[in-house]
Design an enzyme around this catalytic site. Sequence first.
Site, PDB file in Angstrom:
ATOM      1  CE  LYS A  30      49.946 -72.775 -21.856  1.00 47.43           C
ATOM      2  NZ  LYS A  30      51.090 -73.581 -21.362  1.00 47.43           N
ATOM      3  CB  SER A 105      52.352 -71.571 -18.190  1.00 51.05           C
ATOM      4  OG  SER A 105      52.514 -72.507 -19.241  1.00 51.05           O
ATOM      5  CB  SER A 129      53.140 -75.519 -18.566  1.00 50.98           C
ATOM      6  OG  SER A 129      53.949 -74.476 -18.104  1.00 50.98           O
TER       7      SER A 129
HETATM    8  N1  GLN Z   1      57.358 -73.183 -14.794  1.00 49.75           N
HETATM    9  C1  GLN Z   1      58.214 -73.482 -15.903  1.00 49.75           C
HETATM   10  C2  GLN Z   1      58.725 -72.218 -16.540  1.00 49.75           C
HETATM   11  O1  GLN Z   1      58.329 -71.169 -16.096  1.00 49.75           O
HETATM   12  C3  GLN Z   1      57.517 -74.343 -16.903  1.00 49.75           C
HETATM   13  C4  GLN Z   1      56.573 -73.606 -17.733  1.00 49.75           C
HETATM   14  C5  GLN Z   1      56.044 -74.409 -18.890  1.00 49.75           C
HETATM   15  O2  GLN Z   1      56.063 -75.632 -18.870  1.00 49.75           O
HETATM   16  N2  GLN Z   1      55.630 -73.700 -19.940  1.00 49.75           N
HETATM   17  O3  GLN Z   1      59.503 -72.240 -17.453  1.00 49.75           O
END
Ligand code: GLN
Length: 425
Positions: A30, A105, A129
């Site tokens: 990532k 994400s 994410s």
């Molecule tokens: N959807 C969550 C956020 O926007 C989690 C994102 C993540 O785990 N990086 O914060």
Amino acid sequence: MQDTYNAFLSTVEIPSSAKGVLSGIRVAVKDNISTKDIPTTCASKILTGYIPPYDAHAVELLKAAGATIAGKTNMDEFGMGTTTENSAFGPALNPRDTSRVTGGSSGGSAAAVAGGLVSMALGSDTGGSIRCPASYCGIVGLKPSYGRVSRYGLIAYANSFEQIGPMAANVTDTAKLFSVIAGHDRRDSTSVAKPYDFAGLHAEIKGKVIGVPKEYFGEGVDKDVAASVEKSIQKLEELGAVTREVSLPSMQYALAAYYVTCTCEASSNLDRFDGVRYGPEPEMNLPWHDAYTKVRAAGFGPEVRRRILLGTFALSAGYYGKYYVKAQHAKQLIRRDFLRVLTDCDILAGPTMPNVAPKLGEMTANPLQMYQTDILTVPINIAGIPAISVPCGTAHGMPVGLQLMGRMFGEEALLNAALAFEEAA
Ligand code: GLN
């Protein structure tokens, strides 16, 4: 490698000369995980041109295990999002249906695995994410216990919640990748000396007590998704598990506590992107305040700006007690709920996401609605415990994820249960 899913932000083929359990295996990383000599952008324009001078600890371990680094994957900018549509470089596309989002994400990592471009990938999970895109794309993703994988070299979004973790097409590969990245690193002060031994992986579910939190089947959970997960829980019973309904009453505070805390942490963590050390050079002839504002307004996308503003507001004098401190109290209540039910139960089970992958563009107009789809994943990051998403069937023609949640440092039991389920399903 042809990337029709916009899964990668940069592709490389950097083989390692080391011999190990990942020899010859291509792993995607990532783009918020630092890679020496490979651009690392967090899918943000503000980091355009940034090339880290060092590897994250997890990447050092991949190389030492013989893995080939295959590239850096697309994501929501700085990890802020649930669909990968907040990437400055366009959304990743779901290999199961390219008119739909991958989830986020870590959407690029999920698309790269689900689309067969790599067999394993690293993601990061702050509030879901890893598990969300694993669920939407029909692959396996593990959010480790807080502290089990070093965050050294992970570009911070909300560091009290996040962990780097493995994503793969099946439980065995997920466990193998986890065994490589878990363990102590003195450069992360929250790191814990708990390595994971891949040799211990075996299908095991018989006699385990599985708690089914009723809040995981509450309002907002799609009926067909719930039905598919309920069927999977019956399957676990047929395999010899004992199930019982449990309740996590403080879960009602989870989204508020998460979004207050993560925006506060983001406002402080993202302070460093000011065009001086990172990002496009500011106009030196302007007053510093104007130069700084210009760089940040142009470099950050709308969701990142929204969260910096929300977090800065919540931390400001006069509001700190009302928001940040209150959120910390709520987090304690949620943690206690999980600890309580996990003394009687070995594992908890429920859906990973309340829905299947939405169509591209379906959620972007309403950020609040998007935040709400994190309801089943953020409580786990608040509690700090591990959770895995395993494919468990389909609804509306798209994959559904079964989420298994475990005791602190109980990844062994989770992976063994997930393997038993996968073999039977
Ligand atoms: N959807 C969550 C956020 O926007 C989690 C994102 C993540 O785990 N990086 O914060």
